[in-house]
Write an enzyme that holds these catalytic residues in place. Structure first.
Site, PDB file in Angstrom:
ATOM      1  N   GLN A   9      36.815  14.094  16.195  1.00  0.00           N
ATOM      2  CA  GLN A   9      38.199  14.435  15.838  1.00  0.00           C
ATOM      3  C   GLN A   9      39.215  13.479  16.459  1.00  0.00           C
ATOM      4  O   GLN A   9      40.413  13.657  16.245  1.00  0.00           O
ATOM      5  CB  GLN A   9      38.518  15.882  16.263  1.00  0.00           C
ATOM      6  CG  GLN A   9      37.675  16.938  15.584  1.00  0.00           C
ATOM      7  CD  GLN A   9      38.052  17.159  14.103  1.00  0.00           C
ATOM      8  OE1 GLN A   9      39.085  16.710  13.628  1.00  0.00           O
ATOM      9  NE2 GLN A   9      37.183  17.858  13.381  1.00  0.00           N
ATOM     10  N   THR A  13      15.212   4.608   5.914  1.00  0.00           N
ATOM     11  CA  THR A  13      15.902   3.536   5.185  1.00  0.00           C
ATOM     12  C   THR A  13      17.402   3.758   5.255  1.00  0.00           C
ATOM     13  O   THR A  13      17.885   4.875   5.025  1.00  0.00           O
ATOM     14  CB  THR A  13      15.440   3.522   3.709  1.00  0.00           C
ATOM     15  OG1 THR A  13      14.020   3.340   3.702  1.00  0.00           O
ATOM     16  CG2 THR A  13      16.110   2.417   2.920  1.00  0.00           C
ATOM     17  N   CYS A  48      32.806  25.143   9.939  1.00  0.00           N
ATOM     18  CA  CYS A  48      31.412  25.524  10.141  1.00  0.00           C
ATOM     19  C   CYS A  48      31.253  27.030  10.360  1.00  0.00           C
ATOM     20  O   CYS A  48      30.171  27.564  10.248  1.00  0.00           O
ATOM     21  CB  CYS A  48      30.832  24.753  11.314  1.00  0.00           C
ATOM     22  SG  CYS A  48      31.188  23.011  11.180  1.00  0.00           S
TER      23      CYS A  48
HETATM   24  N1  PMP Z   1      31.767  17.566  16.156  1.00  0.00           N
HETATM   25  C1  PMP Z   1      33.010  17.941  15.816  1.00  0.00           C
HETATM   26  C2  PMP Z   1      34.058  18.058  16.891  1.00  0.00           C
HETATM   27  C3  PMP Z   1      33.328  18.215  14.493  1.00  0.00           C
HETATM   28  O1  PMP Z   1      34.570  18.582  14.159  1.00  0.00           O
HETATM   29  C4  PMP Z   1      32.312  18.103  13.506  1.00  0.00           C
HETATM   30  C5  PMP Z   1      32.594  18.414  12.052  1.00  0.00           C
HETATM   31  N2  PMP Z   1      33.277  19.620  11.846  1.00  0.00           N
HETATM   32  C6  PMP Z   1      31.037  17.702  13.904  1.00  0.00           C
HETATM   33  C7  PMP Z   1      30.794  17.443  15.240  1.00  0.00           C
HETATM   34  C8  PMP Z   1      29.915  17.552  12.919  1.00  0.00           C
HETATM   35  O2  PMP Z   1      30.102  16.375  12.155  1.00  0.00           O
HETATM   36  P1  PMP Z   1      29.314  16.114  10.806  1.00  0.00           P
HETATM   37  O3  PMP Z   1      30.027  16.895   9.751  1.00  0.00           O
HETATM   38  O4  PMP Z   1      29.442  14.625  10.582  1.00  0.00           O
HETATM   39  O5  PMP Z   1      27.913  16.515  11.003  1.00  0.00           O
END
Ligand code: PMP
Length: 396
Positions: A183, A243, A328
């Site tokens: 971020q 790959t 998430c």
């Molecule tokens: N770390 C942080 C602080 C995030 O905000 C996110 C995505 N929400 C991730 C890790 C995971 O990243 P990615 O979507 O590339 O797997």
């Protein structure tokens, strides 16, 4: 009807047109499709050269060396590779790792796994503004502390940790320092050398690049300490087989090159827009901004609307795309662990919305958002009052 106003840039960003052009060119031209590991012929060499250019573009933004960048499928994989990859080389039962209570699930869930395998974990608390006190961190260190993993900027409240001060202290003590910079990269200047960062996770899709590609920066002299988590053809210096996805990598490289060019002017512009948004929203009765406004990236605002469920407010405002907490967790409808960790009650955490602005946000969109949210909050509150349920400004 137009599209809803997009204010969820912390969840993901639209791909910059210059990035998609570079990716399409890679997919369409004979110079792009070769397997970058097939260096015995023209096609493989062309692809490999483009990958190495992208590696330089990524390393340039954080002042790393190109050979310190390992391509991964995103930051979730980079976080897993960093923590699990290092832990595989630690004597797990004598290993203490420090992280914090406000980390992303791709750190917290890995930490939980390591704990189940016998490692000792400590999770730092923050103050009410979301800031970690470096003295508290130092007080947790024991002779078995091998690694500290912290995010530079929190994904929900946008609060910036003092990584440089922490990095200096850890380097003096010989403790490895991993930083999740998903971020912050492209939004704040990052220099892995002066900040004493040993490993750092990056993702393309928060920086106007494509999804499904990221990278782990690991200091060159530490690479022998990292065990691969994927075995196969030995790509990426043997640390991450598979790959390489040339078009994705070119997209990430271009996105990072653009971020370097735009970083200063973009954050000034975003600060103006974010302040405009907060100045408008704070006129609504009983609203709070979560986390420090001072130590915060320019693009983030996390607002609690007391007495109203965030889900209800978002449903009442389909013309605005925002989120309550991290993308998430948005399917789980749980109260945000970050807001709870900074001292919010569960009720207030569930009444909070993250607004995150970005490259394509306009002042008109901000004004429309203020107008719409103000109107809907008033409507929902008067409805709740009439029906006499769950209406408490003094939300605990
Ligand atoms: N770390 C942080 C602080 C995030 O905000 C996110 C995505 N929400 C991730 C890790 C995971 O990243 P990615 O979507 O590339 O797997």
């Amino acid at each position: 009807m137009g599209f809803p106003i997009y204010l969820d840039y912390c969840a993901t960003t639209p791909v910059d047109p210059e990035v998609s052009e570079a990716m399409i060119a890679c997919l369409q031209h004979p110079q792009g499709f070769g397997n970058p590991s097939s260096r015995s012929h023209y096609y493989g060499l062309q692809a490999s050269q483009q990958i190495e250019r992208a590696r330089r573009q990524v390393s340039d933004l954080i002042n790393a060396k190109p050979q310190e960048i390992i391509w991964t499928s995103g930051a979730t994989e980079a976080n897993n590779l960093a923590l699990q990859g290092l832990a595989s080389n630690f004597e797990i039962n004598n290993c203490h790792i420090i992280s914090s209570k406000i980390e992303h699930s791709s750190i917290l869930n890995v930490c939980q796994q390591l704990q189940q395998r016998g490692a000792r974990l400590s999770y730092l608390a923050t103050d009410q503004y979301g800031l970690i006190d470096s003295q508290q961190l130092l007080s947790q260190i024991t002779e078995n502390t091998r690694l500290v993993s912290l995010s530079h900027v929190n994904n929900e409240i946008g609060v910036i940790q003092n990584i440089q001060a922490i990095g200096r202290q850890l380097r003096q003590r010989g403790i490895l320092f991993h930083v999740d910079a998903v971020q912050s990269v492209g939004k704040l200047p990052i220099n892995v050398k002066t900040m004493n960062i040993d490993l750092m996770s990056l993702s393309a899709h928060k920086v106007y690049g494509p999804k499904g590609i990221g990278a782990l920066y690991i200091r060159e002299d530490l690479q022998s300490l990292l065990s691969p988590q994927l075995y196969g053809g030995g790509q990426e210096f043997g640390l991450r087989s598979g790959t390489l996805a040339t078009h994705q990598i070119i997209g990430m490289g271009t996105a990072f090159k653009l971020a370097k060019q735009k970083l200063a002017s973009e954050s000034q512009q975003l600060m103006l827009l974010r302040n405009r948004l907060w100045n408008g929203l704070k006129k609504i009765e009983a609203v709070v901004c979560h986390g420090s406004l001072e130590h915060r990236i320019a693009s983030n605002l996390n607002v609690g609307f007391k007495g109203i469920k965030a889900e209800t407010l978002m449903m009442a405002c389909p013309d605005i795309a925002v989120s309550s907490g991290s993308a998430c967790y948005s399917m789980q409808q749980q109260a945000s662990h970050v807001l709870m960790a900074i001292g919010c009650s569960e009720t207030l955490a569930q009444s909070s919305i993250r607004f995150s602005l970005g490259r394509f946000t306009t002042a008109e969109e901000i004004d429309q958002t203020i107008e719409l949210v103000t109107e809907k909050v008033k409507q929902l509150r008067s409805l709740a009052k009439k029906n006499d349920y769950c209406y408490h400004y003094a939300c605990p």
